[in-house]
Scaffold this motif. Structure first.
Motif, PDB file in Angstrom:
ATOM      1  N   ARG A  40       0.774  -1.129   0.006  1.00 50.06           N
ATOM      2  CA  ARG A  40      -0.252   0.258  -0.458  1.00 50.06           C
ATOM      3  C   ARG A  40       0.520   1.051   0.517  1.00 50.06           C
ATOM      4  NH1 ARG A  40      -3.535  -0.545   4.512  1.00 50.06           N
ATOM      5  NH2 ARG A  40      -4.102   1.064   4.568  1.00 50.06           N
ATOM      6  N   VAL A  41       2.061   1.020   0.680  1.00 53.33           N
ATOM      7  CA  VAL A  41       2.904   2.442   0.487  1.00 53.33           C
ATOM      8  C   VAL A  41       3.481   2.676  -0.448  1.00 53.33           C
ATOM      9  CG1 VAL A  41       5.056   3.389   1.255  1.00 53.33           C
ATOM     10  CG2 VAL A  41       3.556   2.422   3.058  1.00 53.33           C
ATOM     11  N   TRP A  42       3.984   1.015  -1.401  1.00 55.87           N
ATOM     12  CA  TRP A  42       4.204   1.555  -2.842  1.00 55.87           C
ATOM     13  C   TRP A  42       3.202   2.050  -3.890  1.00 55.87           C
ATOM     14  CZ3 TRP A  42       4.077  -0.445  -7.566  1.00 55.87           C
ATOM     15  CH2 TRP A  42       4.750   0.455  -8.454  1.00 55.87           C
ATOM     16  N   LEU A  43       2.564   1.516  -3.784  1.00 56.62           N
ATOM     17  CA  LEU A  43       1.191   1.900  -4.668  1.00 56.62           C
ATOM     18  C   LEU A  43       0.501   3.285  -4.273  1.00 56.62           C
ATOM     19  CD1 LEU A  43      -0.638  -1.054  -4.607  1.00 56.62           C
ATOM     20  CD2 LEU A  43      -0.033  -0.477  -6.207  1.00 56.62           C
ATOM     21  N   LEU A  44       0.542   4.051  -3.047  1.00 58.20           N
ATOM     22  CA  LEU A  44       0.001   5.681  -2.724  1.00 58.20           C
ATOM     23  C   LEU A  44       1.444   6.244  -3.542  1.00 58.20           C
ATOM     24  CD1 LEU A  44      -1.106   4.550   1.145  1.00 58.20           C
ATOM     25  CD2 LEU A  44      -2.718   5.804  -1.189  1.00 58.20           C
ATOM     26  N   LYS A  45       2.294   5.819  -2.922  1.00 62.35           N
ATOM     27  CA  LYS A  45       4.080   6.684  -3.636  1.00 62.35           C
ATOM     28  C   LYS A  45       3.169   7.224  -4.841  1.00 62.35           C
ATOM     29  CE  LYS A  45       8.160   5.506  -4.198  1.00 62.35           C
ATOM     30  NZ  LYS A  45       9.018   4.616  -4.271  1.00 62.35           N
ATOM     31  N   VAL A  46       3.435   5.815  -5.649  1.00 59.16           N
ATOM     32  CA  VAL A  46       3.182   5.653  -7.497  1.00 59.16           C
ATOM     33  C   VAL A  46       1.907   7.178  -7.621  1.00 59.16           C
ATOM     34  CG1 VAL A  46       5.479   4.261  -7.750  1.00 59.16           C
ATOM     35  CG2 VAL A  46       2.608   3.288  -7.627  1.00 59.16           C
ATOM     36  N   LEU A  47       1.024   6.467  -7.173  1.00 61.21           N
ATOM     37  CA  LEU A  47       0.417   7.237  -7.163  1.00 61.21           C
ATOM     38  C   LEU A  47       0.061   8.995  -6.741  1.00 61.21           C
ATOM     39  CD1 LEU A  47      -2.747   4.848  -6.504  1.00 61.21           C
ATOM     40  CD2 LEU A  47      -2.151   5.568  -8.818  1.00 61.21           C
ATOM     41  N   ASP A  48       0.890   9.201  -6.549  1.00 63.21           N
ATOM     42  CA  ASP A  48       1.266  10.591  -5.563  1.00 63.21           C
ATOM     43  C   ASP A  48       0.457  10.938  -4.074  1.00 63.21           C
ATOM     44  OD1 ASP A  48       3.237  12.956  -6.210  1.00 63.21           O
ATOM     45  OD2 ASP A  48       1.860  13.960  -7.221  1.00 63.21           O
ATOM     46  N   ARG A  49       0.377  10.360  -3.867  1.00 59.27           N
ATOM     47  CA  ARG A  49      -0.619  10.618  -2.673  1.00 59.27           C
ATOM     48  C   ARG A  49       0.459  10.207  -1.768  1.00 59.27           C
ATOM     49  NH1 ARG A  49      -5.797   6.454  -2.962  1.00 59.27           N
ATOM     50  NH2 ARG A  49      -5.682   7.381  -0.688  1.00 59.27           N
ATOM     51  N   LEU A  50       1.059  11.395  -1.967  1.00 60.74           N
ATOM     52  CA  LEU A  50       2.802  11.112  -0.657  1.00 60.74           C
ATOM     53  C   LEU A  50       2.222  11.467   0.783  1.00 60.74           C
ATOM     54  CD1 LEU A  50       5.286  13.128  -3.119  1.00 60.74           C
ATOM     55  CD2 LEU A  50       4.527  10.767  -2.916  1.00 60.74           C
ATOM     56  N   GLU A  51       1.315  12.477   1.562  1.00 55.46           N
ATOM     57  CA  GLU A  51       1.090  12.209   2.450  1.00 55.46           C
ATOM     58  C   GLU A  51       0.539  11.127   2.755  1.00 55.46           C
ATOM     59  OE1 GLU A  51       1.956  15.100   4.107  1.00 55.46           O
ATOM     60  OE2 GLU A  51       2.988  15.444   2.905  1.00 55.46           O
ATOM     61  N   ASP A  52      -0.385  10.895   2.492  1.00 54.57           N
ATOM     62  CA  ASP A  52      -0.993   9.350   2.642  1.00 54.57           C
ATOM     63  C   ASP A  52       0.294   8.361   2.497  1.00 54.57           C
ATOM     64  OD1 ASP A  52      -3.702  10.045   3.059  1.00 54.57           O
ATOM     65  OD2 ASP A  52      -4.721   9.611   1.214  1.00 54.57           O
ATOM     66  N   SER A  53       1.620   8.392   1.704  1.00 56.98           N
ATOM     67  CA  SER A  53       2.170   7.295   2.389  1.00 56.98           C
ATOM     68  C   SER A  53       2.858   7.258   3.405  1.00 56.98           C
ATOM     69  CB  SER A  53       2.909   7.463   0.135  1.00 56.98           C
ATOM     70  OG  SER A  53       3.938   6.353  -0.239  1.00 56.98           O
ATOM     71  N   LEU A  54       3.560   8.815   3.673  1.00 53.05           N
ATOM     72  CA  LEU A  54       4.058   8.834   4.567  1.00 53.05           C
ATOM     73  C   LEU A  54       4.153   8.493   5.578  1.00 53.05           C
ATOM     74  CD1 LEU A  54       6.722   9.984   4.984  1.00 53.05           C
ATOM     75  CD2 LEU A  54       5.406  12.121   5.793  1.00 53.05           C
ATOM     76  N   VAL A  55       2.191   8.213   6.041  1.00 51.90           N
ATOM     77  CA  VAL A  55       1.829   8.289   7.192  1.00 51.90           C
ATOM     78  C   VAL A  55       1.885   6.587   7.243  1.00 51.90           C
ATOM     79  CG1 VAL A  55      -0.753   7.902   8.353  1.00 51.90           C
ATOM     80  CG2 VAL A  55       0.620   9.605   7.724  1.00 51.90           C
ATOM     81  N   LEU A  56       1.584   5.548   5.970  1.00 52.07           N
ATOM     82  CA  LEU A  56       1.382   4.685   6.253  1.00 52.07           C
ATOM     83  C   LEU A  56       2.996   3.944   6.103  1.00 52.07           C
ATOM     84  CD1 LEU A  56      -0.868   2.401   6.003  1.00 52.07           C
ATOM     85  CD2 LEU A  56      -0.384   2.862   3.806  1.00 52.07           C
ATOM     86  N   SER A  57       3.878   4.895   5.384  1.00 50.96           N
ATOM     87  CA  SER A  57       5.195   4.544   5.797  1.00 50.96           C
ATOM     88  C   SER A  57       6.050   4.183   7.088  1.00 50.96           C
ATOM     89  CB  SER A  57       6.214   5.016   4.979  1.00 50.96           C
ATOM     90  OG  SER A  57       6.359   5.913   5.184  1.00 50.96           O
ATOM     91  N   GLU A  58       5.368   4.563   7.981  1.00 54.29           N
ATOM     92  CA  GLU A  58       5.889   4.912   9.107  1.00 54.29           C
ATOM     93  C   GLU A  58       4.917   4.035   9.989  1.00 54.29           C
ATOM     94  OE1 GLU A  58       4.838   9.330  10.067  1.00 54.29           O
ATOM     95  OE2 GLU A  58       6.242  10.169   9.303  1.00 54.29           O
ATOM     96  N   GLU A  59       3.763   3.643   9.573  1.00 55.68           N
ATOM     97  CA  GLU A  59       2.750   2.776  10.479  1.00 55.68           C
ATOM     98  C   GLU A  59       4.005   1.361  10.194  1.00 55.68           C
ATOM     99  OE1 GLU A  59      -1.523   0.718  10.733  1.00 55.68           O
ATOM    100  OE2 GLU A  59      -0.973   2.053   9.531  1.00 55.68           O
ATOM    101  N   SER A  60       4.003   1.050   8.716  1.00 53.71           N
ATOM    102  CA  SER A  60       5.069   0.198   8.251  1.00 53.71           C
ATOM    103  C   SER A  60       6.247  -0.327   8.986  1.00 53.71           C
ATOM    104  CB  SER A  60       5.099  -0.224   7.078  1.00 53.71           C
ATOM    105  OG  SER A  60       6.430   0.854   6.377  1.00 53.71           O
ATOM    106  N   VAL A  61       7.197   0.356   9.459  1.00 51.62           N
ATOM    107  CA  VAL A  61       8.369   0.542  10.153  1.00 51.62           C
ATOM    108  C   VAL A  61       8.251   0.347  11.319  1.00 51.62           C
ATOM    109  CG1 VAL A  61      10.477   1.954  10.773  1.00 51.62           C
ATOM    110  CG2 VAL A  61       9.644   2.673   8.384  1.00 51.62           C
ATOM    111  N   ARG A  62       6.471   0.748  12.371  1.00 58.24           N
ATOM    112  CA  ARG A  62       6.448   0.680  13.709  1.00 58.24           C
ATOM    113  C   ARG A  62       6.315  -0.963  13.522  1.00 58.24           C
ATOM    114  NH1 ARG A  62       4.484   5.718  13.813  1.00 58.24           N
ATOM    115  NH2 ARG A  62       2.101   4.709  13.269  1.00 58.24           N
ATOM    116  N   VAL A  63       5.247  -1.337  12.718  1.00 60.98           N
ATOM    117  CA  VAL A  63       5.058  -3.039  12.662  1.00 60.98           C
ATOM    118  C   VAL A  63       6.219  -4.043  12.545  1.00 60.98           C
ATOM    119  CG1 VAL A  63       3.519  -4.587  11.597  1.00 60.98           C
ATOM    120  CG2 VAL A  63       3.117  -2.343  11.745  1.00 60.98           C
TER     121      VAL A  63
END
Length: 175
Positions: A40-63
């Motif tokens: 999901r992080v990658w898909l959001l990133k390539v779709l240029d939804r960077l704020e959503d991607s950033l929040v989710l990438s921070e969550e993925s690091v925690r997980v």
């Protein structure tokens, strides 16, 4: 299924099918597994939804830190840094990618080290440091060859080396 159709030879960004990426994002939905989060992080990133991607990438690091392996954590951190890069936070991205590459190479996890170096090279490339970008891309190519990377991965790295060579000042290329 690969959503990457190719790479832009000037920006080195992935060229994707936006409809297929959006469909896949809908299909994944709100799944919480680490692989689903990273996708999901990658898909959001390539779709240029960077704020959503950033929040989710921070969550993925925690997980990954809580429930994944060390390799999982490195992959999540590299992806997080790539989102930072897309958002223009070059220094933060470079620092994180350097740390990941150093750790992965120390553990001889060549595929992960190459992944981090390829992304760090893209940060240098976007920052206009084409010599540093080329150095990272060449190291990534070597590590990818050592780890038995796919032809697509090798091709993307060769494309990146070529792009960096085209942008370096002619005096540097001749040396």
């Amino acid at each position: 299924m690969s959503y990457i159709l190719g790479y832009d030879p000037d920006t080195l960004r992935e060229q994707v099918d936006p409809r297929a990426c959006k469909d896949r994002l809908d299909e994944i939905g709100e799944q919480r597994s680490l692989p689903a989060l990273l996708e999901r992080v990658w898909l959001l990133k390539v779709l240029d939804r960077l704020e959503d991607s950033l929040v989710l990438s921070e969550e993925s690091v925690r997980v990954a830190r809580m429930a994944g392996t060390r390799k999982d954590l490195l992959r999540a951190r590299v992806l997080h840094a790539s989102v930072q890069h897309f958002r223009g936070a070059f220094a933060a991205a470079e620092q994180e990618l350097s740390s990941c590459a150093y750790e992965a190479e120390g553990k001889e996890w060549n595929a992960i080290a190459a992944f981090a170096l390829q992304h760090r090279g893209k940060v240098h490339y976007d920052a206009g440091d084409f010599a540093a970008a080329r150095t990272d891309f060449k190291r990534a190519l070597f590590l990818r060859q050592e780890s038995g990377a796919t032809d697509d991965q090798l091709e993307s790295t060769l494309l990146a080396i070529d792009a960096a060579d085209r942008r370096r000042p002619s005096a540097v290329v001749a040396s």
